[in-house]
Scaffold this motif. Structure first.
Motif, PDB file in Angstrom:
ATOM      1  N   ALA A  30      22.375  23.061  62.287  1.00  0.00           N
ATOM      2  CA  ALA A  30      21.162  22.815  63.067  1.00  0.00           C
ATOM      3  C   ALA A  30      21.550  22.621  64.530  1.00  0.00           C
ATOM      4  O   ALA A  30      22.219  21.649  64.883  1.00  0.00           O
ATOM      5  CB  ALA A  30      20.434  21.592  62.539  1.00  0.00           C
ATOM      6  N   ASP A  31      21.145  23.563  65.351  1.00  0.00           N
ATOM      7  CA  ASP A  31      21.416  23.498  66.789  1.00  0.00           C
ATOM      8  C   ASP A  31      20.362  24.346  67.483  1.00  0.00           C
ATOM      9  O   ASP A  31      20.029  25.432  67.001  1.00  0.00           O
ATOM     10  CB  ASP A  31      22.823  24.028  67.087  1.00  0.00           C
ATOM     11  N   ASP A  32      19.839  23.862  68.589  1.00  0.00           N
ATOM     12  CA  ASP A  32      18.815  24.616  69.308  1.00  0.00           C
ATOM     13  C   ASP A  32      19.409  25.790  70.094  1.00  0.00           C
ATOM     14  O   ASP A  32      18.670  26.652  70.557  1.00  0.00           O
ATOM     15  CB  ASP A  32      17.997  23.699  70.227  1.00  0.00           C
ATOM     16  N   GLU A  33      20.724  25.859  70.205  1.00  0.00           N
ATOM     17  CA  GLU A  33      21.382  26.944  70.927  1.00  0.00           C
ATOM     18  C   GLU A  33      22.018  27.921  69.940  1.00  0.00           C
ATOM     19  O   GLU A  33      22.913  27.553  69.173  1.00  0.00           O
ATOM     20  CB  GLU A  33      22.471  26.376  71.845  1.00  0.00           C
ATOM     21  N   MET A  34      21.545  29.170  69.984  1.00  0.00           N
ATOM     22  CA  MET A  34      22.053  30.180  69.064  1.00  0.00           C
ATOM     23  C   MET A  34      23.564  30.367  69.208  1.00  0.00           C
ATOM     24  O   MET A  34      24.272  30.550  68.222  1.00  0.00           O
ATOM     25  CB  MET A  34      21.347  31.519  69.267  1.00  0.00           C
ATOM     26  N   ALA A  35      24.081  30.315  70.416  1.00  0.00           N
ATOM     27  CA  ALA A  35      25.525  30.498  70.627  1.00  0.00           C
ATOM     28  C   ALA A  35      26.320  29.441  69.869  1.00  0.00           C
ATOM     29  O   ALA A  35      27.360  29.755  69.261  1.00  0.00           O
ATOM     30  CB  ALA A  35      25.857  30.459  72.116  1.00  0.00           C
ATOM     31  N   ASN A  36      25.870  28.198  69.872  1.00  0.00           N
ATOM     32  CA  ASN A  36      26.571  27.137  69.137  1.00  0.00           C
ATOM     33  C   ASN A  36      26.515  27.375  67.632  1.00  0.00           C
ATOM     34  O   ASN A  36      27.496  27.114  66.928  1.00  0.00           O
ATOM     35  CB  ASN A  36      25.979  25.770  69.472  1.00  0.00           C
ATOM     36  N   ARG A  37      25.383  27.870  67.144  1.00  0.00           N
ATOM     37  CA  ARG A  37      25.285  28.183  65.709  1.00  0.00           C
ATOM     38  C   ARG A  37      26.248  29.310  65.342  1.00  0.00           C
ATOM     39  O   ARG A  37      26.914  29.257  64.305  1.00  0.00           O
ATOM     40  CB  ARG A  37      23.848  28.547  65.333  1.00  0.00           C
ATOM     41  N   MET A  38      26.342  30.315  66.197  1.00  0.00           N
ATOM     42  CA  MET A  38      27.230  31.451  65.924  1.00  0.00           C
ATOM     43  C   MET A  38      28.695  31.019  65.923  1.00  0.00           C
ATOM     44  O   MET A  38      29.468  31.445  65.055  1.00  0.00           O
ATOM     45  CB  MET A  38      26.990  32.558  66.951  1.00  0.00           C
ATOM     46  N   VAL A  39      29.088  30.190  66.879  1.00  0.00           N
ATOM     47  CA  VAL A  39      30.472  29.702  66.933  1.00  0.00           C
ATOM     48  C   VAL A  39      30.786  28.905  65.667  1.00  0.00           C
ATOM     49  O   VAL A  39      31.823  29.095  65.031  1.00  0.00           O
ATOM     50  CB  VAL A  39      30.706  28.848  68.200  1.00  0.00           C
ATOM     51  N   ALA A  40      29.872  28.018  65.278  1.00  0.00           N
ATOM     52  CA  ALA A  40      30.104  27.180  64.100  1.00  0.00           C
ATOM     53  C   ALA A  40      30.207  28.025  62.832  1.00  0.00           C
ATOM     54  O   ALA A  40      31.159  27.865  62.059  1.00  0.00           O
ATOM     55  CB  ALA A  40      28.996  26.142  63.960  1.00  0.00           C
ATOM     56  N   THR A  41      29.268  28.933  62.612  1.00  0.00           N
ATOM     57  CA  THR A  41      29.312  29.727  61.378  1.00  0.00           C
ATOM     58  C   THR A  41      30.544  30.625  61.351  1.00  0.00           C
ATOM     59  O   THR A  41      31.181  30.772  60.317  1.00  0.00           O
ATOM     60  CB  THR A  41      28.026  30.556  61.178  1.00  0.00           C
ATOM     61  N   GLY A  42      30.897  31.196  62.497  1.00  0.00           N
ATOM     62  CA  GLY A  42      32.088  32.041  62.544  1.00  0.00           C
ATOM     63  C   GLY A  42      33.351  31.276  62.227  1.00  0.00           C
ATOM     64  O   GLY A  42      34.205  31.742  61.461  1.00  0.00           O
ATOM     65  N   ASN A  43      33.489  30.082  62.774  1.00  0.00           N
ATOM     66  CA  ASN A  43      34.701  29.296  62.528  1.00  0.00           C
ATOM     67  C   ASN A  43      34.736  28.710  61.124  1.00  0.00           C
ATOM     68  O   ASN A  43      35.810  28.580  60.533  1.00  0.00           O
ATOM     69  CB  ASN A  43      34.876  28.233  63.609  1.00  0.00           C
ATOM     70  N   PHE A  44      33.594  28.368  60.559  1.00  0.00           N
ATOM     71  CA  PHE A  44      33.587  27.944  59.162  1.00  0.00           C
ATOM     72  C   PHE A  44      33.872  29.128  58.243  1.00  0.00           C
ATOM     73  O   PHE A  44      34.456  28.962  57.172  1.00  0.00           O
ATOM     74  CB  PHE A  44      32.280  27.241  58.790  1.00  0.00           C
ATOM     75  N   GLY A  45      33.503  30.328  58.663  1.00  0.00           N
ATOM     76  CA  GLY A  45      33.882  31.528  57.920  1.00  0.00           C
ATOM     77  C   GLY A  45      35.386  31.693  57.884  1.00  0.00           C
ATOM     78  O   GLY A  45      35.974  32.039  56.854  1.00  0.00           O
ATOM     79  N   GLY A  48      36.939  29.539  55.306  1.00  0.00           N
ATOM     80  CA  GLY A  48      36.801  29.975  53.926  1.00  0.00           C
ATOM     81  C   GLY A  48      35.383  29.982  53.388  1.00  0.00           C
ATOM     82  O   GLY A  48      35.155  30.410  52.261  1.00  0.00           O
ATOM     83  N   LEU A  49      34.413  29.504  54.163  1.00  0.00           N
ATOM     84  CA  LEU A  49      33.032  29.583  53.717  1.00  0.00           C
ATOM     85  C   LEU A  49      32.554  31.024  53.875  1.00  0.00           C
ATOM     86  O   LEU A  49      33.032  31.753  54.737  1.00  0.00           O
ATOM     87  CB  LEU A  49      32.137  28.636  54.524  1.00  0.00           C
ATOM     88  N   ASP A  50      31.623  31.434  53.037  1.00  0.00           N
ATOM     89  CA  ASP A  50      31.162  32.821  53.034  1.00  0.00           C
ATOM     90  C   ASP A  50      30.105  33.029  54.110  1.00  0.00           C
ATOM     91  O   ASP A  50      28.923  32.790  53.888  1.00  0.00           O
ATOM     92  CB  ASP A  50      30.614  33.188  51.656  1.00  0.00           C
ATOM     93  N   GLU A  51      30.545  33.488  55.282  1.00  0.00           N
ATOM     94  CA  GLU A  51      29.628  33.633  56.406  1.00  0.00           C
ATOM     95  C   GLU A  51      28.657  34.797  56.243  1.00  0.00           C
ATOM     96  O   GLU A  51      27.681  34.900  56.987  1.00  0.00           O
ATOM     97  CB  GLU A  51      30.398  33.763  57.718  1.00  0.00           C
TER      98      GLU A  51
END
Length: 169
Positions: A30-45, A48-51
């Motif tokens: 949950a973040d109002d900035e799309m760039a922060n969401r993209m960085v987080a999902t990419g790094n959690f990918g 080992g999480l399934d991005e």
């Protein structure tokens, strides 16, 4: 791009480097900035999480959307990591969302590991009256090493029985 003679640090992304725990996790960012969401999902990918699985990588623009996503993700008992940006105008911020989760804690089959994400000084945030509603505090942007730390702490929390209150070292 590395400069000649420089040392770069590579993080492995191989099946042996990824845990079964990571593969079972759902991430709600949950973040109002799309760039922060993209960085987080990419790094959690990378951790080992399934991005690529939209049911395991859920993005929300505010705390209300994150709470809705949590309510809709109660189909099993796999771990959920919930990254909550502290400030998400005009919607509910991470502090309000964490309070709402704690108020309904016993109703959740899938209890989330609550992470406060902020660019603010983390030690100052840990002193706030709402701080004990979070399980972990992380500095933004969430780079791969921070994603790994969150994953590892979530795994300890999950193995300890998913307590509502959790203090980490």
């Amino acid at each position: 791009l590395a400069r000649p003679g420089s040392v770069t640090r590579e993080f492995p992304r191989t099946p042996t480097a990824m845990s079964d725990f990571a593969a079972s996790c759902t991430l709600i960012v949950a973040d109002d900035e799309m760039a922060n969401r993209m960085v987080a999902t990419g790094n959690f990918g990378l951790v080992g999480l399934d991005e690529d699985d939209e049911e395991k990588m859920i993005e929300a623009e505010d705390g209300d959307e994150a709470l809705e996503a949590l309510d809709n993700a109660q189909d099993n008992e796999d771990p959920i990591i919930m990254l909550l940006d502290l400030h998400m105008p005009p919607g509910k911020g991470g502090d309000g969302a964490a309070i709402a989760v704690q108020e309904k804690w016993d109703e959740y089959k899938r209890k989330p590991f609550l992470v406060c994400c902020s660019a603010e000084v983390l030690e100052d945030l840990k002193a706030k009256p709402w701080a004990d509603n979070f399980h972990y505090f992380a500095k933004k942007p969430l780079m791969q090493d921070v994603a790994q730390e969150i994953h590892d702490e979530c795994q300890k929390w999950f193995e300890a029985g998913k307590p509502a209150k959790w203090k980490y070292d």
